[in-house]
Design an enzyme around this catalytic site. Structure first.
Site, PDB file in Angstrom:
ATOM      1  N   HIS A 129      -3.035  -7.007 -20.535  1.00 24.82           N
ATOM      2  CA  HIS A 129      -2.021  -6.776 -19.509  1.00 24.82           C
ATOM      3  C   HIS A 129      -1.880  -5.283 -19.236  1.00 24.82           C
ATOM      4  O   HIS A 129      -2.493  -4.444 -19.887  1.00 24.82           O
ATOM      5  CB  HIS A 129      -0.665  -7.407 -19.885  1.00 24.82           C
ATOM      6  CG  HIS A 129       0.094  -6.685 -20.955  1.00 24.82           C
ATOM      7  ND1 HIS A 129       1.445  -6.858 -21.143  1.00 24.82           N
ATOM      8  CD2 HIS A 129      -0.289  -5.802 -21.906  1.00 24.82           C
ATOM      9  CE1 HIS A 129       1.850  -6.119 -22.147  1.00 24.82           C
ATOM     10  NE2 HIS A 129       0.827  -5.473 -22.632  1.00 24.82           N
TER      11      HIS A 129
ATOM     12  N   CYS B  51       1.065   1.720 -22.399  1.00 23.93           N
ATOM     13  CA  CYS B  51       1.109   0.349 -21.850  1.00 23.93           C
ATOM     14  C   CYS B  51       0.866   0.336 -20.350  1.00 23.93           C
ATOM     15  O   CYS B  51       0.581  -0.709 -19.773  1.00 23.93           O
ATOM     16  CB  CYS B  51       2.452  -0.307 -22.154  1.00 23.93           C
ATOM     17  SG  CYS B  51       2.666  -0.623 -23.898  1.00 23.93           S
TER      18      CYS B  51
ATOM     19  N   HIS C 208      -4.969  -3.105 -21.313  1.00 28.36           N
ATOM     20  CA  HIS C 208      -5.134  -3.099 -22.766  1.00 28.36           C
ATOM     21  C   HIS C 208      -4.766  -4.482 -23.252  1.00 28.36           C
ATOM     22  O   HIS C 208      -4.173  -5.269 -22.508  1.00 28.36           O
ATOM     23  CB  HIS C 208      -4.245  -2.022 -23.428  1.00 28.36           C
ATOM     24  CG  HIS C 208      -2.788  -2.334 -23.312  1.00 28.36           C
ATOM     25  ND1 HIS C 208      -2.063  -2.042 -22.190  1.00 28.36           N
ATOM     26  CD2 HIS C 208      -1.931  -2.942 -24.170  1.00 28.36           C
ATOM     27  CE1 HIS C 208      -0.811  -2.432 -22.358  1.00 28.36           C
ATOM     28  NE2 HIS C 208      -0.696  -2.999 -23.549  1.00 28.36           N
TER      29      HIS C 208
ATOM     30  N   HIS D 116      -3.611  -7.407 -26.573  1.00 27.67           N
ATOM     31  CA  HIS D 116      -2.887  -7.659 -27.821  1.00 27.67           C
ATOM     32  C   HIS D 116      -3.366  -8.975 -28.420  1.00 27.67           C
ATOM     33  O   HIS D 116      -3.729  -9.896 -27.696  1.00 27.67           O
ATOM     34  CB  HIS D 116      -1.380  -7.791 -27.582  1.00 27.67           C
ATOM     35  CG  HIS D 116      -0.745  -6.558 -27.037  1.00 27.67           C
ATOM     36  ND1 HIS D 116      -0.456  -5.457 -27.821  1.00 27.67           N
ATOM     37  CD2 HIS D 116      -0.337  -6.236 -25.789  1.00 27.67           C
ATOM     38  CE1 HIS D 116       0.107  -4.527 -27.068  1.00 27.67           C
ATOM     39  NE2 HIS D 116       0.189  -4.966 -25.825  1.00 27.67           N
TER      40      HIS D 116
ATOM     41  N   ASP E  47      -5.022 -17.603 -23.064  1.00 24.73           N
ATOM     42  CA  ASP E  47      -5.930 -17.048 -24.068  1.00 24.73           C
ATOM     43  C   ASP E  47      -7.175 -16.436 -23.399  1.00 24.73           C
ATOM     44  O   ASP E  47      -7.796 -17.071 -22.540  1.00 24.73           O
ATOM     45  CB  ASP E  47      -6.356 -18.137 -25.051  1.00 24.73           C
ATOM     46  CG  ASP E  47      -7.128 -17.572 -26.230  1.00 24.73           C
ATOM     47  OD1 ASP E  47      -6.845 -16.430 -26.641  1.00 24.73           O
ATOM     48  OD2 ASP E  47      -8.005 -18.290 -26.754  1.00 24.73           O
ATOM     49  N   HIS E  48      -7.490 -15.190 -23.801  1.00 25.38           N
ATOM     50  CA  HIS E  48      -8.598 -14.425 -23.212  1.00 25.38           C
ATOM     51  C   HIS E  48      -8.407 -14.195 -21.709  1.00 25.38           C
ATOM     52  O   HIS E  48      -9.383 -14.073 -20.960  1.00 25.38           O
ATOM     53  CB  HIS E  48      -9.953 -15.104 -23.488  1.00 25.38           C
ATOM     54  CG  HIS E  48     -10.395 -14.984 -24.912  1.00 25.38           C
ATOM     55  ND1 HIS E  48      -9.765 -15.636 -25.939  1.00 25.38           N
ATOM     56  CD2 HIS E  48     -11.394 -14.282 -25.484  1.00 25.38           C
ATOM     57  CE1 HIS E  48     -10.367 -15.357 -27.075  1.00 25.38           C
ATOM     58  NE2 HIS E  48     -11.354 -14.511 -26.831  1.00 25.38           N
TER      59      HIS E  48
ATOM     60  N   GLU F  73       4.085  -9.317 -30.193  1.00 21.78           N
ATOM     61  CA  GLU F  73       3.050  -8.602 -29.435  1.00 21.78           C
ATOM     62  C   GLU F  73       2.239  -7.698 -30.361  1.00 21.78           C
ATOM     63  O   GLU F  73       1.022  -7.604 -30.261  1.00 21.78           O
ATOM     64  CB  GLU F  73       3.700  -7.766 -28.336  1.00 21.78           C
ATOM     65  CG  GLU F  73       2.717  -7.131 -27.383  1.00 21.78           C
ATOM     66  CD  GLU F  73       3.417  -6.265 -26.342  1.00 21.78           C
ATOM     67  OE1 GLU F  73       3.423  -6.628 -25.173  1.00 21.78           O
ATOM     68  OE2 GLU F  73       3.984  -5.233 -26.732  1.00 21.78           O
TER      69      GLU F  73
HETATM   70 NI    NI Z   1       0.925  -4.047 -24.176  1.00 19.57          NI
END
Ligand code: NI
Length: 138
Positions: A14, A33, A39, A41, A79-80, A126
């Protein structure tokens, strides 16, 4: 009343930024961020349901059924994936952990009621240090 929690893991990308703001202001508020090239998580999702124990099973809920439901409603969709680009139920929203779990709540509340229990809370980790938890409502 008994509370039971199922954990599921996924990873997603995100970018947390406000499109109404300049790059400078986004960097000041969101730091790394707001990186334009995204990036990711490794998220841990905790879904807690509440209810009474079934006399025949001793369970509040069949955790296998709850896991299948979470996978169908949430994990398969995130996911992914990239929260900003790929997830229809988050379209146009800031991809903060807080917003993500409010959107997850809407995906889970009604289907979980069909399992004979009630959604109590959704917690999303996160990072090791950043966790949000939501109990529904405003
Ligand atoms: Ni983040």
């Amino acid at each position: 009343m008994m509370y039971v929690t199922r954990r599921e893991c996924f990873n997603a990308a995100h970018r947390v930024y406000n499109p109404k703001w300049s790059d400078k202001k986004n960097n000041e508020v969101f730091g790394a961020c707001a990186n334009p090239n995204w990036h990711g998580h490794n998220y841990e999702l905790f879904v807690t349901v509440k209810g009474n124990m079934n006399k025949d099973t001793g369970f509040v809920v069949d955790l296998r059924a709850l896991s299948v439901l979470i996978k169908k409603q949430i994990i398969d969709k995130v996911d992914h994936k990239n929260f900003n680009l790929d997830v229809p139920f988050l379209k146009g929203q800031m991809s903060s952990t807080e917003n993500i779990i409010v959107a997850f709540w809407e995906q889970l509340e009604k289907p979980i009621a069909k399992l004979g229990c009630k959604l109590h809370s959704i917690k999303l980790q996160e990072t090791e240090n950043n966790v949000a938890e939501y109990f529904g409502g405003k």
